[in-house]
Write a protein that holds these residues in place. Sequence first.
Motif, PDB file in Angstrom:
ATOM      1  N   CYS A  57      34.026  48.406  47.135  1.00 31.69           N
ATOM      2  CA  CYS A  57      35.444  48.758  47.038  1.00 31.69           C
ATOM      3  C   CYS A  57      36.277  47.594  47.559  1.00 31.69           C
ATOM      4  CB  CYS A  57      35.743  50.041  47.814  1.00 31.69           C
ATOM      5  SG  CYS A  57      37.497  50.548  47.705  1.00 31.69           S
ATOM      6  N   PRO A  58      36.610  46.635  46.708  1.00 36.05           N
ATOM      7  CA  PRO A  58      37.445  45.509  47.151  1.00 36.05           C
ATOM      8  C   PRO A  58      38.784  46.030  47.685  1.00 36.05           C
ATOM      9  CG  PRO A  58      36.513  45.102  44.982  1.00 36.05           C
ATOM     10  CD  PRO A  58      36.265  46.535  45.286  1.00 36.05           C
ATOM     11  N   GLU A  59      39.197  45.513  48.805  1.00 35.43           N
ATOM     12  CA  GLU A  59      40.446  45.991  49.406  1.00 35.43           C
ATOM     13  C   GLU A  59      41.639  45.194  48.877  1.00 35.43           C
ATOM     14  OE1 GLU A  59      41.319  48.564  51.153  1.00 35.43           O
ATOM     15  OE2 GLU A  59      39.241  49.272  51.019  1.00 35.43           O
ATOM     16  N   VAL A  60      42.702  45.937  48.605  1.00 33.06           N
ATOM     17  CA  VAL A  60      43.911  45.320  48.090  1.00 33.06           C
ATOM     18  C   VAL A  60      44.972  45.331  49.191  1.00 33.06           C
ATOM     19  CG1 VAL A  60      44.764  47.497  47.113  1.00 33.06           C
ATOM     20  CG2 VAL A  60      45.541  45.319  46.157  1.00 33.06           C
ATOM     21  N   ALA A  61      45.636  44.193  49.364  1.00 33.96           N
ATOM     22  CA  ALA A  61      46.662  44.097  50.410  1.00 33.96           C
ATOM     23  C   ALA A  61      48.005  44.603  49.928  1.00 33.96           C
ATOM     24  CB  ALA A  61      46.792  42.639  50.871  1.00 33.96           C
ATOM     25  N   ASN A  62      48.378  44.245  48.710  1.00 36.24           N
ATOM     26  CA  ASN A  62      49.667  44.662  48.153  1.00 36.24           C
ATOM     27  C   ASN A  62      49.528  45.016  46.679  1.00 36.24           C
ATOM     28  OD1 ASN A  62      51.602  44.088  50.435  1.00 36.24           O
ATOM     29  ND2 ASN A  62      50.725  42.026  50.160  1.00 36.24           N
ATOM     30  N   VAL A  63      50.317  45.988  46.277  1.00 33.51           N
ATOM     31  CA  VAL A  63      50.384  46.388  44.866  1.00 33.51           C
ATOM     32  C   VAL A  63      51.843  46.370  44.459  1.00 33.51           C
ATOM     33  CG1 VAL A  63      49.923  48.208  43.198  1.00 33.51           C
ATOM     34  CG2 VAL A  63      48.345  47.861  45.122  1.00 33.51           C
ATOM     35  N   ASN A  64      52.155  45.627  43.416  1.00 32.20           N
ATOM     36  CA  ASN A  64      53.541  45.522  42.948  1.00 32.20           C
ATOM     37  C   ASN A  64      53.639  45.773  41.445  1.00 32.20           C
ATOM     38  OD1 ASN A  64      54.615  44.632  45.526  1.00 32.20           O
ATOM     39  ND2 ASN A  64      53.648  42.641  45.104  1.00 32.20           N
ATOM     40  N   ILE A  65      54.701  46.466  41.074  1.00 29.74           N
ATOM     41  CA  ILE A  65      55.026  46.609  39.655  1.00 29.74           C
ATOM     42  C   ILE A  65      56.046  45.528  39.320  1.00 29.74           C
ATOM     43  CG2 ILE A  65      56.050  48.100  37.893  1.00 29.74           C
ATOM     44  CD1 ILE A  65      55.119  50.504  39.572  1.00 29.74           C
ATOM     45  N   GLY A  66      55.718  44.680  38.330  1.00 30.74           N
ATOM     46  CA  GLY A  66      56.580  43.551  38.012  1.00 30.74           C
ATOM     47  C   GLY A  66      57.169  43.611  36.627  1.00 30.74           C
ATOM     48  N   ASP A  67      58.127  42.732  36.377  1.00 28.70           N
ATOM     49  CA  ASP A  67      58.738  42.586  35.046  1.00 28.70           C
ATOM     50  C   ASP A  67      59.226  43.923  34.488  1.00 28.70           C
ATOM     51  OD1 ASP A  67      58.112  39.821  35.056  1.00 28.70           O
ATOM     52  OD2 ASP A  67      56.085  40.285  34.353  1.00 28.70           O
ATOM     53  N   ASN A  68      59.919  44.687  35.361  1.00 28.84           N
ATOM     54  CA  ASN A  68      60.459  45.992  34.944  1.00 28.84           C
ATOM     55  C   ASN A  68      59.388  46.919  34.385  1.00 28.84           C
ATOM     56  OD1 ASN A  68      63.213  45.401  35.615  1.00 28.84           O
ATOM     57  ND2 ASN A  68      63.322  44.128  33.762  1.00 28.84           N
ATOM     58  N   GLY A  69      58.217  46.860  34.987  1.00 31.70           N
ATOM     59  CA  GLY A  69      57.147  47.765  34.582  1.00 31.70           C
ATOM     60  C   GLY A  69      56.182  47.191  33.571  1.00 31.70           C
ATOM     61  N   ALA A  70      56.401  45.959  33.129  1.00 30.87           N
ATOM     62  CA  ALA A  70      55.529  45.362  32.100  1.00 30.87           C
ATOM     63  C   ALA A  70      54.213  44.868  32.675  1.00 30.87           C
ATOM     64  CB  ALA A  70      56.246  44.216  31.394  1.00 30.87           C
ATOM     65  N   THR A  71      54.161  44.662  33.998  1.00 36.41           N
ATOM     66  CA  THR A  71      52.939  44.142  34.613  1.00 36.41           C
ATOM     67  C   THR A  71      52.635  44.865  35.918  1.00 36.41           C
ATOM     68  OG1 THR A  71      54.131  42.411  35.829  1.00 36.41           O
ATOM     69  CG2 THR A  71      53.275  41.826  33.645  1.00 36.41           C
ATOM     70  N   LEU A  72      51.375  44.775  36.324  1.00 34.27           N
ATOM     71  CA  LEU A  72      50.913  45.266  37.621  1.00 34.27           C
ATOM     72  C   LEU A  72      50.271  44.089  38.345  1.00 34.27           C
ATOM     73  CD1 LEU A  72      50.290  47.670  39.558  1.00 34.27           C
ATOM     74  CD2 LEU A  72      48.076  47.860  38.375  1.00 34.27           C
ATOM     75  N   GLU A  73      50.717  43.817  39.576  1.00 31.26           N
ATOM     76  CA  GLU A  73      50.187  42.690  40.337  1.00 31.26           C
ATOM     77  C   GLU A  73      49.514  43.200  41.602  1.00 31.26           C
ATOM     78  OE1 GLU A  73      51.607  38.438  42.349  1.00 31.26           O
ATOM     79  OE2 GLU A  73      52.996  39.629  41.134  1.00 31.26           O
ATOM     80  N   LEU A  74      48.262  42.749  41.797  1.00 32.49           N
ATOM     81  CA  LEU A  74      47.480  43.134  42.963  1.00 32.49           C
ATOM     82  C   LEU A  74      47.160  41.893  43.786  1.00 32.49           C
ATOM     83  CD1 LEU A  74      44.852  45.490  41.243  1.00 32.49           C
ATOM     84  CD2 LEU A  74      47.111  46.088  42.115  1.00 32.49           C
ATOM     85  N   HIS A  75      47.371  41.975  45.080  1.00 31.48           N
ATOM     86  CA  HIS A  75      46.999  40.903  46.004  1.00 31.48           C
ATOM     87  C   HIS A  75      45.789  41.389  46.786  1.00 31.48           C
ATOM     88  CE1 HIS A  75      50.768  38.677  45.273  1.00 31.48           C
ATOM     89  NE2 HIS A  75      51.313  39.887  45.191  1.00 31.48           N
ATOM     90  N   TRP A  76      44.645  40.717  46.568  1.00 28.07           N
ATOM     91  CA  TRP A  76      43.399  41.145  47.187  1.00 28.07           C
ATOM     92  C   TRP A  76      43.307  40.634  48.621  1.00 28.07           C
ATOM     93  CZ3 TRP A  76      41.102  44.807  44.509  1.00 28.07           C
ATOM     94  CH2 TRP A  76      41.343  44.873  43.128  1.00 28.07           C
ATOM     95  N   GLN A  77      42.823  41.474  49.491  1.00 24.21           N
ATOM     96  CA  GLN A  77      42.847  41.197  50.927  1.00 24.21           C
ATOM     97  C   GLN A  77      41.797  40.167  51.352  1.00 24.21           C
ATOM     98  OE1 GLN A  77      43.557  44.542  53.687  1.00 24.21           O
ATOM     99  NE2 GLN A  77      41.551  44.019  54.583  1.00 24.21           N
ATOM    100  N   ASP A  78      40.571  40.275  50.830  1.00 24.31           N
ATOM    101  CA  ASP A  78      39.471  39.458  51.322  1.00 24.31           C
ATOM    102  C   ASP A  78      39.519  38.017  50.853  1.00 24.31           C
ATOM    103  OD1 ASP A  78      38.558  41.649  52.642  1.00 24.31           O
ATOM    104  OD2 ASP A  78      37.089  42.200  51.119  1.00 24.31           O
ATOM    105  N   ASP A  79      39.987  37.765  49.620  1.00 25.40           N
ATOM    106  CA  ASP A  79      39.923  36.408  49.090  1.00 25.40           C
ATOM    107  C   ASP A  79      41.282  35.836  48.707  1.00 25.40           C
ATOM    108  OD1 ASP A  79      40.258  38.077  46.947  1.00 25.40           O
ATOM    109  OD2 ASP A  79      38.242  37.786  46.153  1.00 25.40           O
ATOM    110  N   SER A  80      42.358  36.524  49.115  1.00 24.71           N
ATOM    111  CA  SER A  80      43.718  36.019  48.886  1.00 24.71           C
ATOM    112  C   SER A  80      43.977  35.670  47.430  1.00 24.71           C
ATOM    113  CB  SER A  80      43.977  34.784  49.766  1.00 24.71           C
ATOM    114  OG  SER A  80      43.816  35.106  51.122  1.00 24.71           O
ATOM    115  N   ILE A  81      43.445  36.447  46.540  1.00 32.05           N
ATOM    116  CA  ILE A  81      43.631  36.235  45.095  1.00 32.05           C
ATOM    117  C   ILE A  81      44.620  37.258  44.567  1.00 32.05           C
ATOM    118  CG2 ILE A  81      42.467  36.531  42.856  1.00 32.05           C
ATOM    119  CD1 ILE A  81      40.031  35.210  44.099  1.00 32.05           C
ATOM    120  N   SER A  82      45.458  36.829  43.631  1.00 28.91           N
ATOM    121  CA  SER A  82      46.395  37.728  42.962  1.00 28.91           C
ATOM    122  C   SER A  82      45.925  37.985  41.532  1.00 28.91           C
ATOM    123  CB  SER A  82      47.802  37.125  42.941  1.00 28.91           C
ATOM    124  OG  SER A  82      48.317  37.007  44.254  1.00 28.91           O
TER     125      SER A  82
END
Length: 371
Positions: A57-82
């Motif tokens: 279960c990879p842990e996610v630090a932040n979850v954002n809805i972007g571009d007025n709902g056109a995208t979903l952005e996840l910032h992963w906690q362990d490897d600092s990858i978006s």
Amino acid sequence: MHIQRVERLNENLLVTFSDNQTGEFSLFWLRDHSTDATSLNTSTLQRDVETFALPDCPEVANVNIGDNGATLELHWQDDSISSVFAADFLYRMAFNAVAPPAYELWASDLQDQIANFDFNDVTESSAGFLPVLDAIEKHGLVTFSGMPNDMQATKKLLEQVGYIRETVFGGLWDFSNNEAHSDSAYTSVGIGLHTDGTYTIDPPGLQLLHCIAFNGEGGFNQFADGFKVAQTIKDEDPEAYQLLTQIQVPAHYLEPGIQLRAEHCVVTENSQGQFKQICFNNYDRSPFMLAPAQQRAFYKAYGRFQQLINDPAFQVNFQLQPGRAVWFDNWRVMHARTAFSGFRHLAGGYTNREDFISKILTLREQTPWQQ
């Protein structure tokens, strides 16, 4: 499609879309499908992430809805990858959204509507060839005019899709009624409707026929939409249709030093229940036997398919003259030729099905994340 909201539920994200449907995505799946530069090779689109080295279960630090709902952005906690996902992609994955068939069924009504292209116009550039591929995808059958009467033109047209497939008949081939091979194509007799290569494990995808010379009478080319015939049987006799999708029919091709054998169902569907392939050639069918009751039912279903393709209501036909060519989808369209007199010289060749798909996806700039 747009994303309205996202919620965490244990090891999953619940994503609610603009149509109020909610898809459930595991965090593991989302991390595995990340398109960031360290997870996916941006030039080859091959996966670089070490899938099975990921935590359950990879842990996610932040979850954002972007571009007025056109995208979903996840910032992963362990490897600092978006990871950024398009809403359309997530929706398609969540609901296995089935696009309508790219093909249109046809019968004799196509006679005056067969797409025709000028050879010079469509061979000037790859991009200019896309309308040809679109038309083949739609109806499985196109014609060409303005063809030079030489095999270099045949070769040039075939290579618009990909490399020319090598078979027992060669790569780029020409044939006349000279009986050069153990095949009725090399005679002047009539040949009934069929698909080619039922005796090969991977039947040819597209077939091109280019008339180089013709001095005689007859020799009309006939075509029928195997998908239309399959749909007709599916509607009128579902049990017969099931047999055509379940029974593997063996076929063979024999000549000195060569013995090709394969077996295929007459009708194959894709995972979405749409027609994928027709394999039907009663000439090349090998001996096989079923249990008596199933044998009778098979002959009835197989015979019904044969009866419908030979019904003029399902056919289009025309006579190829020098300077004309026809290209058709051998995984769909049945072809035939009436008997003729005189001399008839045709050139042609096969291209693989995957090369056709590759070319059309490439020209449309579609990838697995975009289509």
